[in-house]
Design a protein around this motif. Structure first.
Motif, short mmCIF file in Angstrom:
data_model
loop_
_atom_site.label_atom_id
_atom_site.label_comp_id
_atom_site.label_asym_id
_atom_site.label_seq_id
_atom_site.Cartn_x
_atom_site.Cartn_y
_atom_site.Cartn_z
N CYS A 98 0.85 -1.19 0.00
CA CYS A 98 0.00 0.00 0.00
C CYS A 98 0.89 1.25 0.00
O CYS A 98 1.84 1.34 0.77
CB CYS A 98 -0.90 -0.01 1.22
SG CYS A 98 -1.79 1.54 1.48
N CYS A 102 0.26 2.95 3.75
CA CYS A 102 0.58 2.32 5.03
C CYS A 102 1.44 1.06 4.87
O CYS A 102 1.73 0.39 5.84
CB CYS A 102 -0.70 1.99 5.79
SG CYS A 102 -1.56 0.56 5.14
N ALA A 149 0.70 -1.84 3.81
CA ALA A 149 0.05 -3.15 3.93
C ALA A 149 0.30 -3.93 2.65
O ALA A 149 0.39 -3.36 1.56
CB ALA A 149 -1.45 -2.96 4.15
N CYS A 204 -4.37 -0.22 0.19
CA CYS A 204 -5.04 -1.31 0.89
C CYS A 204 -6.48 -0.88 1.13
O CYS A 204 -6.86 0.27 0.91
CB CYS A 204 -4.34 -1.60 2.21
SG CYS A 204 -4.58 -0.30 3.43
N CYS A 256 -6.92 2.17 3.68
CA CYS A 256 -6.53 3.46 3.12
C CYS A 256 -7.50 3.87 2.01
O CYS A 256 -7.84 5.04 1.87
CB CYS A 256 -5.10 3.42 2.60
SG CYS A 256 -3.90 3.24 3.95
N ARG A 304 -4.82 7.52 10.34
CA ARG A 304 -4.86 7.24 8.91
C ARG A 304 -5.49 8.42 8.15
O ARG A 304 -4.96 8.90 7.16
CB ARG A 304 -5.68 5.97 8.69
CG ARG A 304 -5.30 5.20 7.45
CD ARG A 304 -6.11 3.91 7.35
NE ARG A 304 -5.65 2.87 8.28
CZ ARG A 304 -4.75 1.94 7.97
NH1 ARG A 304 -4.23 1.89 6.77
NH2 ARG A 304 -4.39 1.04 8.85
ZN LIG Z 1 -2.85 1.22 3.46
#
Ligand SMILES: [Zn+2]
Length: 1099
Positions: free
Chosen positions: A275, A278, A280, A295, A298, A361
């Motif tokens: 991602c 973040c 991921a 992801c 997000c 986030r």
């Molecule tokens: Zn993410």
């Protein structure tokens, strides 16, 4: 740029130790090919990195010069698990040489800072400056060789075992440098070899990734292959040869982009496996304007920013968005590169990790994309003109990152390029053939709006306040509730979660993620004790009811929730809705559609297309008794909504049914035709026009009262399903039904008694011009449906009056009959008939119709009457339904809407469709109806006796009906004639069991078709039978899924239940013989209608 590249090279030269490579002269076979490999430099400065190939080791080495020269050549050498390649420089994309590790027997350190690769007929010698370097190379190579050795069984030294499925190979002439190359298309790459021998020796020049390529016909034997880094021009040996190359390459491009899902394609770039926000793993979402993969979490935050900031699409669900060009954008940019812009300056304290909470986030992503806190500002930032001109320049180059940067640093996407023919950056990009650039611009076209509206959107999607909620109980929420059942709850919608609390300080009582909400229903006032309520239904089948004291509160909440749950594509379209959510349906590739019901309009989002259906204008709406699924047919298509046991579904059924028109409601709530006339009125007018215009005293005579009552009742229940034959009801019964309907319909045609009185007042005016003016005015104040109805009715009465010599219904007589009918009175007012007479008399001026148009219509009516005089009407079966059938090919405009009765056969359908389009079949033409599957890849000829409607409505398949010429049937009939009684067939075929998208294991099987059974033997005739099927239970399709990569185009697909088997024939004759035998057994030898049957249908 060239200068920059040279500088870079020099820097690198200083940094790296020198190594050398040598091709020894010991071998004899390829002596004459030992000149230096072909130099395929990049024309564009790429920063296409090793991301796509997983490189084990890379570095500068020196190789021995060709042609027994003495000067060593410095090469950038790269080792991956399959090949050792060397390049002019690390920036090159296309190698000068690629040596398959499968052809290498051993690697030997030979001292003097050298090592050698030995293959069967060659030795390659490399030199470095340091012993450690040599040792490291030898070590890496040995490891790669031993990994490879385990899998070497293939006799092909260049390609890995299992990947040897060349779709095309042969010699081509490369234009620059001008040289002949042996070329192979394999999987998603095009491989270049100096000649055919080298391919067998395991040594190639380079490979070209077709996922990023475009093929263009250059005329006169030539064609080009454009990649982001270079354009290859080729010359084929002949024009037809060129065509074959172009076809194969194009197929390779589309195959390479489609054989994997979008995910697999994009994840091949390593940084796309995380991602962008973040980190991921394996992100399945993307912001298609910001060019980052995300992801799920997000993506949720991005979506909440509004689509004018970030257009979020799924890699898996939104397949249609992912055009080849958009995929290229993401392959060329990739998360790593995009983040060099978006996230150039993220302080460690503000970075986002996988486990970040929702608040962090949202903060991070808003800062990153909305406020631009971390981005690397363009050097021209703040200088509008310079930014704009840089953008115009960039769109003609291949530098996508530059475009992304400029667009998000203030360059005006709509700025003027100064070129009159290509005034915008987008047109300029297209002109320059930069389709990926054009795609990037397109995705950013509507998003560069002011941030103000964005913030407004975010605020809409979060909300807090008091709502009233009944205490949880086992009673269904649709049941009527008392006020005592409701308790006040503090409610909160934030960050994609809707929750409610006892009061604003206490602990949470309950809640749900907005992504789990599958349905939101805004109830009509008075459904519950709270005037204004809405219902929420979740994925797991629970229902929640919320109430408020005023309509505004409910409206605001429902708006906020719908914004949070709906896909962006529906945002703009749906205003205030009555009901929205997702439902399972057969259409669309994911089996899910989003539905928004607003008044009579149903907006449906399937994949990426929104269709708006006026439910009153449906051609049919049917509910299956067995499973409760719904089929909606309208002029634009068909929609199958599959049943769902969860409680929200019943609500949908009821709403759709109610909004599809009701007989006991005012005119505008009735089922309607495309021209906004109620179906009941339209059917009656049509019937009287066909059979009653010549009938004396039409509309004066009353018909049989009980007949009228019966017919009217049927219209009330479901007008569009009503049909009758002439013998069921007399024309007077129908005429009387029309009068009764007009007299009884709520509010009447004139929209209520008050309005009706105004018409009578107008009739009192003395001046004719003034009267007409008033009528026009009153007419324009009527609701659309009433206006259309009055017009249709008046036009009809005019045609009755037109033939008054025959039917004796003069204007005056019609006025007497229709005055009280229209005004819904007992007929004591003499002005009522006068209004009707004047409407007829002044039809053209009141309804604004030209005289010539009227004359044309009257003539048409007369012509129709004459036709019907001579011809008895065909009695259409009662439960007929409108189907869309395509003629010759499936595309827009080739569609014919045909009324298909339950018993209509294929041969009847063919003649109806041909008749409809005015096609006169020539004698030698055979036309058939086909069931088309898999986007035209597979088709099945319907037997001429086969009923059409079960095929059209077969659930679970995306099926089209297509009427086209049958190219095989004459050969099939000839073959069967030759075989006479003894129809059977056997032989060895290549067979592939279609298990998944990717299964393409072909095995040879001995197949046998005799009696009524199809058998498959493992090897020979005598070996045990592996499988067998009764032929009549098989569906036999012509063709195959292209994903199977069939060795020949002559394929038959057999379907049995959910299994599919694909039989590949070697040639057309084989194919025809097998198909003929299948048909003959399936239809007991009766394959084609005798000429007599055909004639009766074609006449
Ligand atoms: Zn993410």
């Amino acid at each position: 740029m060239a200068v920059k590249q040279q500088d870079l090279l020099r820097d690198m030269q200083n940094c790296f130790n020198h190594l050398k490579v040598e091709e020894n002269k010991t071998e004899t076979v390829s002596e004459r090919h030992r000149n230096e490999s072909i130099n395929i430099g990049c024309t564009e400065f790429p920063d296409y990195s090793e991301e796509v190939r997983s490189v084990l080791k890379a570095g500068w080495l020196e190789k021995t010069p060709p042609n027994s020269g003495v000067i060593y050549q410095r090469r950038w050498v790269q080792l991956d698990s399959e090949y050792l390649r060397y390049f002019q420089s690390p920036k090159e994309v296309y190698s000068k040489r690629m040596i398959s590790l499968r052809c290498v027997d051993k690697v030997v350190g030979v001292g003097d800072l050298k090592f050698e690769l030995h293959s069967q007929n060659r030795t390659f010698l490399f030199r470095a400056d340091k012993t450690e370097e040599i040792n490291d190379w030898v070590c890496c190579l040995e490891k790669a060789l031993s990994d490879n050795r385990n899998s070497i069984e293939s006799r092909n030294l260049f390609f890995k075992r299992g990947s040897v499925d060349f779709s095309f190979e042969g010699y081509l002439e490369l234009m620059s440098p001008r040289i002949k190359v042996y070329t192979i298309i394999s999987r998603d790459k095009l491989y270049l070899f100096k000649n055919r021998e080298e391919h067998f020796q395991g040594v190639g020049v380079t490979d070209i990734d077709m996922r990023m390529a475009r093929v263009k016909d250059g005329g006169k034997r030539s064609f080009t292959l454009t990649t982001p880094y270079r354009t290859f021009s080729f010359l084929a040996e002949s024009e037809s040869e060129k065509q074959r190359w172009c076809d194969s390459l194009n197929e390779c491009v589309s195959r390479s982009l489609s054989c994997d899902g979008v995910c697999e394609s994009l994840w091949r770039v390593v940084s796309n496996q995380q991602c962008a926000d973040c980190s991921a793993l394996m992100p399945e979402w993307a912001s298609i304007n910001l060019c980052v993969l995300l992801c799920e979490k997000c993506a949720g935050v991005h979506r909440s920013l509004g689509q004018n900031v970030s257009k979020v699409r799924s890699l898996k669900l939104d397949e249609r968005v992912w055009t080849d060009d958009l995929i290229r954008v993401f392959l060329q940019l990739g998360n790593a590169k995009a983040n060099t812009f978006w996230g150039a300056n993220i302080p460690p304290s503000e970075s986002l990790c996988v486990n970040a909470n929702d608040e962090h986030r949202l903060q991070h992503i808003t800062a990153k994309y909305v406020h631009g806190k971390y981005r690397k500002y363009h050097t021209l930032y703040g200088q509008q003109e310079a930014l704009d001109s840089a953008l115009c320049k960039a769109v003609q180059s291949s530098d996508l990152l530059e475009i992304l940067t400029l667009l998000h640093c203030g360059a005006d996407i709509k700025c003027h390029t100064g070129i009159p023919d290509f005034p915008t950056p987008l047109s300029l990009a297209k002109r320059s053939g930069q389709s990926a650039q054009a795609e990037l611009l397109t995705q950013n076209l509507n998003t560069a709006e002011s941030f103000e509206s964005v913030l407004k959107d975010v605020s809409i999607q979060s909300r807090r306040g008091y709502l009233f909620k009944p205490a949880s109980s086992s009673r269904p929420i649709t049941e009527h509730k008392n006020k005592a059942d409701f308790a006040r709850r503090w409610s909160c919608l934030e960050g994609g979660v809707f929750s409610y609390y006892k009061n604003d300080h206490s602990k949470k009582c309950g809640g749900m993620k907005t992504s789990d909400i599958i349905c939101l229903s805004v109830n009509s006032p008075g459904k519950h004790v709270y005037e204004h309520t809405f219902e929420l239904y979740t994925e797991e089948g629970r229902g929640y009811l919320f109430g408020a004291d005023d309509a505004n509160t409910v409206r605001n909440w429902s708006k906020a929730i719908s914004m949070a749950m709906l896909p962006t594509a529906l945002f703009d379209i749906c205003g205030p809705c009555d009901r929205l959510g997702r439902l399972r349906c057969v259409e669309g590739s994911h089996g899910i559609g989003w539905f928004c019901l607003s008044g009579f309009k149903l907006h449906v989002l399937l994949e990426n297309t929104v269709q708006t259906i006026d439910l009153r204008k449906l051609l049919s709406l049917s509910h299956s008794d067995s499973d409760g699924s719904m089929v909606l047919v309208w002029r634009g298509g068909t929609l199958h909504v599959l049943t769902d046991r969860r409680p929200h579904f019943v609500g949908w059924q009821t709403c759709i049914q109610q909004k599809s028109g009701a007989g006991d409601q005012p005119l505008s709530h009735q089922q309607l035709t495309e021209l906004d006339v109620p179906v009941t009125i339209d059917r009656c007018l049509d019937h009287v026009t066909r059979y009653g215009l010549l009938s004396p005293g039409i509309y004066r005579k009353n018909g049989v009262n009980s007949h009228t009552t019966k017919l009217l009742e049927r219209f009330h229940n479901d007008a569009r399903s009503v049909s009758w034959s002439e013998s069921d009801f007399s024309v007077d019964d129908v005429a009387n039904t029309l009068k009764r309907f007009l007299r009884e319909v709520k509010d009447g045609v004139l929209n209520g008694q008050d309005n009706a009185k105004s018409w009578l007042k107008a009739a009192d005016l003395e001046d004719k011009t003034e009267r007409i003016y008033y009528y026009q005015n009153l007419l324009s104040n009527l609701p659309i449906v009433n206006r259309a109805t009055l017009k249709a009715l008046t036009h009809h009465l005019l045609s009755v009056q037109h033939l008054s010599n025959e039917n004796q219904m003069t204007k005056r007589n019609l006025g007497i009959v229709f005055g009280p009918t229209l005004f819904q009175t007992d007929g004591t007012d003499v002005k009522e008939p006068r209004v009707v007479e004047e409407l007829i008399q002044n039809y053209c001026s009141i309804f604004n119709v030209s005289e010539s148009e009227l004359l044309r219509q009257l003539n048409l009516t007369t012509a129709a009457l004459n036709k019907h005089k001579s011809e008895r009407p065909s009695s259409k079966t009662t439960s007929s339904i409108i189907c869309a059938v395509d003629l010759e090919r499936i595309e827009e405009g080739s569609e014919v809407l045909v009324q298909v009765g339950a018993n209509m056969t294929a041969v009847e359908l063919v003649s109806e469709v041909l008749d409809h389009k005015g096609v006169k079949p020539a004698n030698e033409d055979f036309w058939s109806c086909y069931e088309i599957l898999e986007k035209e890849e597979m088709d099945r000829m319907l037997h001429y006796h086969e009923k059409v409607s079960p095929v059209y409505f077969s659930p679970g398949l995306q099926c089209h009906l297509l009427v086209k010429k049958n190219h095989y049937i004459s050969n099939i009939l000839k073959y069967l004639e030759m075989m006479e009684e003894n129809v059977c067939k056997s032989g060895t075929l290549r067979v592939c069991e279609v298990k998944s998208e990717r299964s393409k294991n072909y095995c040879s099987r001995y197949c046998e078709l005799s009696g009524t059974t199809f058998r498959m033997h493992k090897e020979l005739q005598n070996s045990p039978c592996e499988r067998e099927w009764p032929v009549k239970e098989l569906k036999v399709y012509n063709g195959y899924r292209s994903k199977l990569h069939s060795p020949t185009p002559w394929g038959i697909t057999l379907a049995h239940d959910k299994q599919q088997w694909y039989l590949c024939c070697d040639n057309e004759d084989e194919f025809i013989e097998w198909t003929a035998t299948f048909f003959s057994i399936q239809y007991d030898g009766d394959i084609w209608p005798s000429p007599l049957v055909m004639q009766s249908h074609n006449s």
